[in-house]
Write a protein that holds these residues in place. Structure first.
Motif, short mmCIF file in Angstrom:
data_model
loop_
_atom_site.label_atom_id
_atom_site.label_comp_id
_atom_site.label_asym_id
_atom_site.label_seq_id
_atom_site.Cartn_x
_atom_site.Cartn_y
_atom_site.Cartn_z
N ALA A 697 7.13 -20.49 0.40
CA ALA A 697 6.77 -21.07 1.69
C ALA A 697 5.75 -22.20 1.52
N THR A 698 4.81 -22.02 0.58
CA THR A 698 3.79 -23.04 0.33
C THR A 698 4.43 -24.34 -0.21
N VAL A 699 5.41 -24.17 -1.12
CA VAL A 699 6.10 -25.36 -1.68
C VAL A 699 6.82 -26.12 -0.58
N GLN A 700 7.46 -25.36 0.31
CA GLN A 700 8.19 -26.03 1.41
C GLN A 700 7.21 -26.75 2.34
N LEU A 701 6.03 -26.10 2.56
CA LEU A 701 5.02 -26.70 3.42
C LEU A 701 4.49 -28.00 2.81
N ARG A 702 4.22 -27.96 1.49
CA ARG A 702 3.70 -29.15 0.83
C ARG A 702 4.74 -30.26 0.78
#
Length: 1002
Positions: A697-702
């Motif tokens: 989820a963090t990778v998608q957010l970034r």
């Protein structure tokens, strides 16, 4: 003419107005008169062809010389005086007894048409051969200067200069014509370039319109891209907000699972520490059990060692008893040794005598070896010296063979045939052996009475004051017959050799010593007495470098060395014989010495053997007693060992019980640890799964954040690019930032209501089409390279230059035509008199040759009438009726024929000559008597006419019964130590005395 010059201290010559015959023996000073005339009339030393410096013409020993010449001239004679100083080769001039300069003297002489450098007028002895070497051109110029009118040579020089100028004008005209033609051709090419220039301008105008429209099309494309990027950025912002709201609960769940995993990890570490401590205690107990086993093994090993020591002691005691028994039996069998000592003493005495005799022989042999080594060194020295002599002899023979091969062959023959001669023959001198060998060899015979011991006329001590240190005979060595011949033939015993001191005072040495030959380090002086005047005449020559005597060989020393070598070889043989004799004696003594020593050794062994046996038996008894005292009790040792092993086994059992209890505790702790590890693995798996979901989820957010940032940056870049393209488009249309686009150049788009130049409607509307058309037009324009606005200006300028050059060309043609007319006039004034002059010379020259029954002619020769520097006078002669006329050259005719031709040519010039006098020096030297007589008659006949100039004819000899004329003057030149001074010479007094003698005779 007065002369204090070269040969004369003082001399006055008074020639006649016509032919002057100057006669005298060689070396009396005839040519000195010629040199005085040349140098006195401002001539250069090179005109004479002898010395190159004027100071060398002054008599040796004098510091200066004087020449005074009086020339006939109306209304007053001209007196020219030249004073020559030897020190600096300088001259002082006087005209009519007044100081003057060389330039003034040259002007005065030139005014009288005197040319001492002209071979047609002044022909010295050393330049007679150069007359035949004169080229046709040089002969023509010399003839013009000598007999032509004053303006003839001037016209000739002007014609050569005119011809040179004519060539320059022709070349200039040709260059102008070629230049004009090239300019017309180049301007024709410029005409085409002008047409191409206008065509290129049309392409450049279209390129300019396309480059103006292109920024507007490029601006519209970027503006559309900016709108599209703005919409994509707003959509990405909405997705980012939704993703941030769904990620918060997942973070709290991950924190709870991580706390549970850390508690389980702490419990696992505690159980691991307990297991490690229990395992360490088990290891200590196990080590203690193993130590007890090792102690039991050591006790048993000690018991085994004691058993082995006891068995070894018993065995050694048995061996000792047996050895004592055997030695005792041997001792009983050995006899008494008291009777052996006298025999040993006798053998020692004999050995001492042998040693003394051997020492004496060794001393003698050492002395002989030293003598032999000395002989070897002496032999090597003598041999090397003989080889050195042989090498020097070989070197001398090589030089002789290279220079005089026949003499070398004769030397080899002599060595092989010495027995054929009755007496000794010295090398390399020998009697001529020519009958069979056919060798060209000089040979001499030594005097019957030896002259080798002849004494010199004066002792060397008397000559030391002159720097003489020896006579020539004392400076070299030679066999007695050779030395005798040299003393007899060349008087080498009476030829002194001096130093630099002798050279510096050589005149005094010659006068006071009266030697015929004197040598110094660098020169040889020869002295002789004149048979006519009894005066001493000396001459010196430089000594040449030595050729054959550079290598010297002492024959006596060589013979001594050969005799010495024979004595050394004889002594060698004697010493070798003595050494061999001593060596045989030494070998016999060595054999006897070895036999005596063997006998002595046997007796000593027999004497010492009994004492040794008694000592060994005593020592072995002592050793046996010691072994009996070292006995071991094996039963007692065995009981002590069993007791110690039993005690150690009790301790070992206790340790094993404690070890088993520790192993059980360790197993229980490991089971508990495994249960905790399984729980930790389950919690860790759950934690990893939650972290993986959070990370995704963090990778998608970034990624969404980066996308929003990139779109925002791209939007800003496109906005700046739009602004820049708008400025570029306005600049291309020459519009200021605040200025509105004119309505005549606007068009309104139905889609977005934007503005664009109306003038661009006929051009393409896309960048690709614009770029394609722009590249096409640029390619077409690039085909017109090297064209600019200056092409039209250059074309017009060259048209004007062509007109100007055409006018200059016409002027050059007119100038050349006028110049050719001038040349034609000067040529007529020069060539016509010249041809007449050559005809006159040819007529007289041909007549002279015809009178000698020979043929000769003179003509004006040229290969091109316009090349005035190539004109020349050609002399062709023939002296035999069966040959053709040949041109006079230094190579075709003989020396006498060239002299006759030269003399007759000068005679042909005589009546035409404008110069006041002519000089010919010894031209009759190479003539045969017939030609000399004919030439002499022609000279007298021609030079004694009233219309001819003064003539000087110098000769060392005259034929008998020659024809003389009243108008000629004969001047006899005498020289010698008994001549009267010129001031005391009185011809009238001599003639008066002669008449008185004739009357007395009558």
């Amino acid at each position: 003419m007065m002369v204090s010059f070269r040969t004369y201290d003082n001399c006055e010559v008074s020639p006649g107005p016509h032919l002057n015959m100057i006669v005298g023996a060689n070396g009396t000073g005839k040519s000195s008169i010629v040199c005085a005339i040349c140098l006195g009339l401002a001539g250069k030393p090179s005109f004479i062809g002898r010395a190159d410096k004027v100071g060398l013409y002054v008599k040796r020993g004098c510091s200066k010389g004087l020449v005074e010449i009086e020339l006939f001239k109306t209304p007053k004679n001209l007196i020219i005086t030249r004073e020559i100083h030897v020190a600096n080769n300088a001259s002082v001039w006087f005209v009519n007894k007044k100081p003057s300069t060389l330039k003034i003297v040259e002007e005065q002489i030139a005014a009288l048409n005197i040319q001492v450098g002209n071979l047609c007028q002044f022909l010295p002895q050393d330049r007679v051969g150069e007359f035949a070497k004169l080229s046709k051109t040089e002969l023509l110029e010399a003839t013009e200067k000598s007999v032509g009118p004053p303006e003839m040579y001037q016209f000739h020089c002007e014609l050569k200069n005119f011809r040179e100028r004519e060539r320059e004008l022709e070349n200039s005209l040709q260059e102008k014509t070629n230049f004009l033609e090239k300019m017309k051709q180049r301007n024709e090419r410029y005409k085409q370039d002008v047409e191409r220039y206008y065509e290129r301008k049309r392409h450049l105008d279209l390129i300019e319109m396309l480059e103006r429209k292109r920024p507007w099309v490029e601006y519209e494309n970027v503006r559309q891209e900016h709108e599209e990027v703005k919409q994509n950025r707003d959509h990405a912002k909405e997705e980012l907000k939704k993703l941030q709201q769904t990620q918060s609960p997942m973070t709290q769940q991950i924190q709870e699972v991580e706390k549970q995993w850390r508690n389980l990890d702490i419990k696992i570490k505690e159980k691991t520490a307990e297991i490690k401590d229990t395992s360490q205690r088990c290891k200590q107990k196990q080590d203690a059990v193993e130590k007890k086993d090792k102690q039991i093994e050591e006790i048993q090993q000690a018991l085994r060692i004691k058993n082995d020591e006891e068995m070894d002691r018993q065995k050694r005691m048995h061996n000792a008893r047996k050895m004592i028994e055997d030695w005792q039996n041997e001792l009983n069998s050995t006899g008494n040794s008291e009777n052996l000592q006298p025999q040993i003493d006798s053998i020692n005495n004999e050995l001492r005598q042998l040693q003394e005799e051997k020492a004496n022989i060794d001393g003698e042999m050492s002395d002989l070896r030293r003598e032999r080594e000395n002989l070897e060194r002496e032999k090597k020295r003598v041999t090397d010296r003989i080889v050195q002599f042989n090498n020097m002899m070989n070197l001398k023979e090589d030089k002789l063979r290279g220079r005089y091969r026949d003499t070398h062959n004769a030397l080899l023959w002599l060595r092989e045939n010495k027995d054929r001669f009755k007496r000794s023959v010295c090398e390399p001198m020998m009697l001529a052996v020519r009958d069979h060998q056919k060798l060209k060899v000089n040979a001499v015979c030594a005097p019957i009475v030896s002259c080798a011991e002849n004494r010199p006329s004066r002792s060397v001590e008397e000559l030391h004051q002159y720097g003489v240190f020896s006579y020539l005979r004392e400076l070299f060595d030679a066999p007695h017959p050779v030395m005798s011949y040299l003393c007899s033939q060349y008087r080498v015993h009476d030829v002194p050799v001096g130093t630099e001191k002798t050279r510096s005072m050589i005149e005094r040495v010659i006068q006071e010593t009266k030697f015929k030959q004197i040598y110094t380090a660098e020169e040889r002086y020869s002295v002789r007495v004149s048979a006519y005047t009894n005066q001493t005449i000396s001459s010196n020559t430089s000594l040449r470098p030595a050729q054959f005597l550079t290598v010297t060989v002492d024959a006596d020393e060589r013979r001594q060395l050969e005799n010495q070598l024979k004595d050394i070889n004889r002594l060698f043989q004697l010493r070798d014989t003595q050494l061999h004799t001593l060596y045989e004696r030494q070998k016999g003594l060595e054999r006897k010495d070895n036999e005596l020593r063997q006998q002595k050794k046997e007796r000593l062994e027999r004497k010492n053997k009994r004492k040794q046996l008694e000592s060994k038996i005593s020592m072995k008894h002592d050793s046996l007693k010691q072994m009996e005292q070292d006995a071991i009790n094996l039963e007692e040792e065995s009981q002590q060992t069993n007791a110690r092993i039993k005690e150690i086994n009790v301790q070992k059992a206790k340790l094993v019980t404690e070890l088993m209890q520790l192993i059980k505790n360790c197993i229980t702790l490991n089971i508990l640890k495994v249960d905790l590890v399984l729980q930790s693995t389950t919690v860790n798996s759950k934690k990893n799964r939650l972290e993986s979901d959070y990370k995704a989820a963090t990778v998608q957010l970034r990624a969404l954040e980066q996308q929003v940032s990139d779109l925002g940056g791209k939007k800003r870049v496109l906005l700046e690019k739009c602004k820049g393209l708008m400025r570029k488009a306005r600049h291309a249309c020459n519009l200021s930032p605040d200025q509105e686009i004119p309505k005549d150049f606007q068009t309104v788009s139905t889609e977005n209501k934007r503005c664009g130049p109306r003038a661009f409607q006929d051009l393409p509307s896309t960048l690709d089409e614009i770029d394609a058309l722009l590249n096409e037009e640029k390619s077409r324009a690039s085909c017109f390279t090297g064209l600019n606005a200056s092409v039209v200006e250059e074309y017009n300028r060259r048209a004007q230059e062509i007109q100007q050059v055409t006018e200059e060309l016409e002027e050059k043609k007119s100038e050349l035509e006028s110049y050719r007319q001038n040349i034609s006039q000067v040529k007529e004034r020069w060539l016509t008199p010249l041809k007449q002059l050559v005809e006159q010379i040819n007529e007289k020259f041909s007549n002279f040759f015809s009178s000698m029954q020979c043929a000769g002619e003179v003509d004006l020769h040229t290969e091109n009438e316009e090349e005035y520097d190539k004109y020349g006078i050609r002399i062709r002669v023939k002296f035999r009726s069966n040959t053709q006329l040949h041109e006079l050259t230094p190579h075709h005719q003989s020396g006498g024929e060239r002299s006759v031709s030269t003399m007759l040519y000068l005679m042909a010039l005589q009546e035409l000559n404008r110069c006041p006098f002519r000089v010919v020096d010894e031209i009759n030297q190479g003539m045969d008597p017939v030609n000399e007589r004919r030439v002499f008659e022609m000279v007298v006949k021609t030079a004694c006419k009233e219309s001819t100039s003064q003539y000087f004819f110098i000769t060392p000899k005259l034929l008998q019964n020659l024809t003389y004329a009243e108008k000629m003057t004969v001047l006899f030149v005498y020289n010698g130590p008994f001549m009267l001074e010129p001031t005391k010479w009185n011809l009238k007094a001599f003639r008066r005395r002669r008449r008185q003698f004739e009357q007395m005779d009558q």
